[in-house]
Scaffold this active site. Sequence first.
Site, mmCIF file in Angstrom:
data_model
loop_
_atom_site.group_PDB
_atom_site.id
_atom_site.type_symbol
_atom_site.label_atom_id
_atom_site.label_comp_id
_atom_site.label_asym_id
_atom_site.label_seq_id
_atom_site.Cartn_x
_atom_site.Cartn_y
_atom_site.Cartn_z
ATOM 1 C CG ASP A 290 34.922 36.916 52.314
ATOM 2 O OD1 ASP A 290 35.229 38.115 52.351
ATOM 3 O OD2 ASP A 290 34.715 36.223 53.327
ATOM 4 C CD GLU B 129 38.532 40.063 51.869
ATOM 5 O OE1 GLU B 129 38.461 40.948 52.723
ATOM 6 O OE2 GLU B 129 38.001 38.954 52.004
#
Length: 731
Positions: free
Chosen positions: A412, A465
Amino acid sequence: MMRDSPSIQGTLDAATQHALLAGRHADPFSVLGPHQAGAHTVVRVLAPGARTVMAVLPGGQRTPLLPMQPGLFENTVPGLQPGAPAAYRLCIEWEGGIQHTADPYAFGPVLDAAQLDHCAAGGWRYLAGLLGAHAASVDGCAGTRFALWAPNARRVAVVGDFNGWDGRRHAMRLRYPAGVWELFLPDVGPGARYKFQVLGADGHTVLKADPLARQAEAPPATASIVPDERPFAWTDKAWMEQRAARQRCDAPISIYEVHAGSWFDDAGAPRWQNLAARLPEYARSLGFTHIELLPVMAHPFGGSWGYQPLGLFAPAAAHGAPADFAHFVDRCHEAGLGVILDWVPAHFPDDAHGLARLDGTPLYEHADPREGRHPDWNTLIYNYGRREVRTFLIASAIHWLRHYHVDGLRVDAVASMLYRDYSRPAGQWIPNRHGRRENLEAIDFLRELNAAVGVQCPGAITVAEESTAWPGVTAPVANGGLGFDYKWNMGWMHDTLRYMRRDPIHRRHHHHDLSFGMVYAYAERFVLPLSHDEVVHGKGSLLGKMPGERAAQLAQLRLYYAFMWAHPGKKLLFMGGEFGQQGEWNHDAMLQWSLLDDPAHRGLQRLVADLNHVYATLPELHCRDADPSGFAWIVGDDADNSVLAFARVDASHCLVAVCNFTPVPRPGYRFGVPHAGDWRVRVDTGATRYGGAGGGPPICLRSEPIPAHGHPQSLVLDLPGFTALYLRHSE
């Protein structure tokens, strides 16, 4: 083990007694337990609140220990010889009963010195096997060994159910220079709650959860739990042997993204158990190849959806025990599904029981808020320049991949890690040593992470990401890249959703939003993500982004999905998108499953299943995802009609996707095709089985020797509005 203490003659000076009883003594093994006093052995026990304490030898001889002060006991024990750590037990009378236990201060160091040195050097990848709480048997005595890295702490004690949460009773031994505090506690077993009481370098005493805890309480409680270490009975050997091939860039990968807490409401039952009974079969029936879970790591605030974790080694207790999560993964593998976890090494919350200033110093985080405080989330940023912090984070990744057989990690907020000025105005960030904005330490960490996963977890994948144009995210580390296997294509997602939100009459002016993605489609190995981030914070649902009345919205969403599934790149769809969830996602409520009572929503769900089936079974749709030779524009510039047509090819097959992004039918629409002969319709998003009106082209069309779009052959058909067609050449 007993040690010589010639300066101690059976009593302790007043200052030492006071330090012990005040919970300030930093070296308990130097005074507690058995010690030689001349020709005799003295045993000292700190047991505040105890009425009496006796030392009991194996032959049954009992020696009462005498109180020097209330709670501090000492006596010479006749017959006790040096060199036998478990040569006596303690019989302690408390107000509520009698306790029989070995003396934790009768044991020598329990952590292997070589492993500690290796850990301090940054080479220990299985940190969860060294630090934290572990069942152990020392000199024939069963119990739990506790260990915490807190190099700047003045004193550390383990507290819990087993000692009334009294920080005076079980102070730990410092293993210098590793900075690790350790203690073996006899008779403490699985299920015991515990924390570490830390007297920090700043003089403050705090209670901290175990950073390496493998089990934790459900919020709002914050204690760690001694885990049950019985090995899980995995049944996924065949899957683990095949997963590398299933996750290569030439394999079909279609990911169903799930928030475990809101997929389905099971009325208070353990969530992993019920998800294991429902979710794998559901995802398999729709043709998905993977389930991606929003972070399952222990986190104090449910509203963070797991993206502010503090327990990087423990599954969130709200969904069940660690073994329940392992069972869920095993069932996914049984169903032929891989499991990807969202994993958050970018930042952590500053809750008092967590990592923040763990030993009274900024240990895991940066001291300067210009480096250590995240402006978007008001969280703390890991200090990637610190070797021990990198080791901690990489060990977390390895733990999930090895211990829980997880098949991949979606990392993330990578962009926030790569840039020192991320979301920071001028003057609020610190340049790197070259005076630039790149976070060199984070870059090194990500490369080290991906290299370690490749070595320690063969066949597992990592997905970034990353929302910027940082070069080489999926390039090998040896070639100067970051080493990820895949990267989310955030640019494609933003461009195409922006296009789909527009009134169809204006789309002709924004045709490039659909086609621009192919300019950089092969710069990285991409996943096309329609993730949870696009259905929260006022963005509405995917269905709600489509303009027009409900029938038009459903038709456009079917069209958009078909465009996405034909486009190069692996696929990701957040739960609810498969049947056209109408409302924005709410993490406190389950999905709107009642919509499946509506044939139109069932039709959309059926389309997603068929798209996944076609995608998986037709090699031209996936095997050249990372190869520019697998794609060719046929009609890329028909902005006036808002029509796109392109070919997906491999060595032996060709499929053409034709998409009409307006409600206006295009009768007699001609487009070139690479091959002469018959072309069969494999997908028609306007078909009645998907909730459309029908009336599309015949199932088979034959090309004509009429040149079009650079090809000597062409097809002509009536192209319905808001429709995508897949046409495959028949060999």
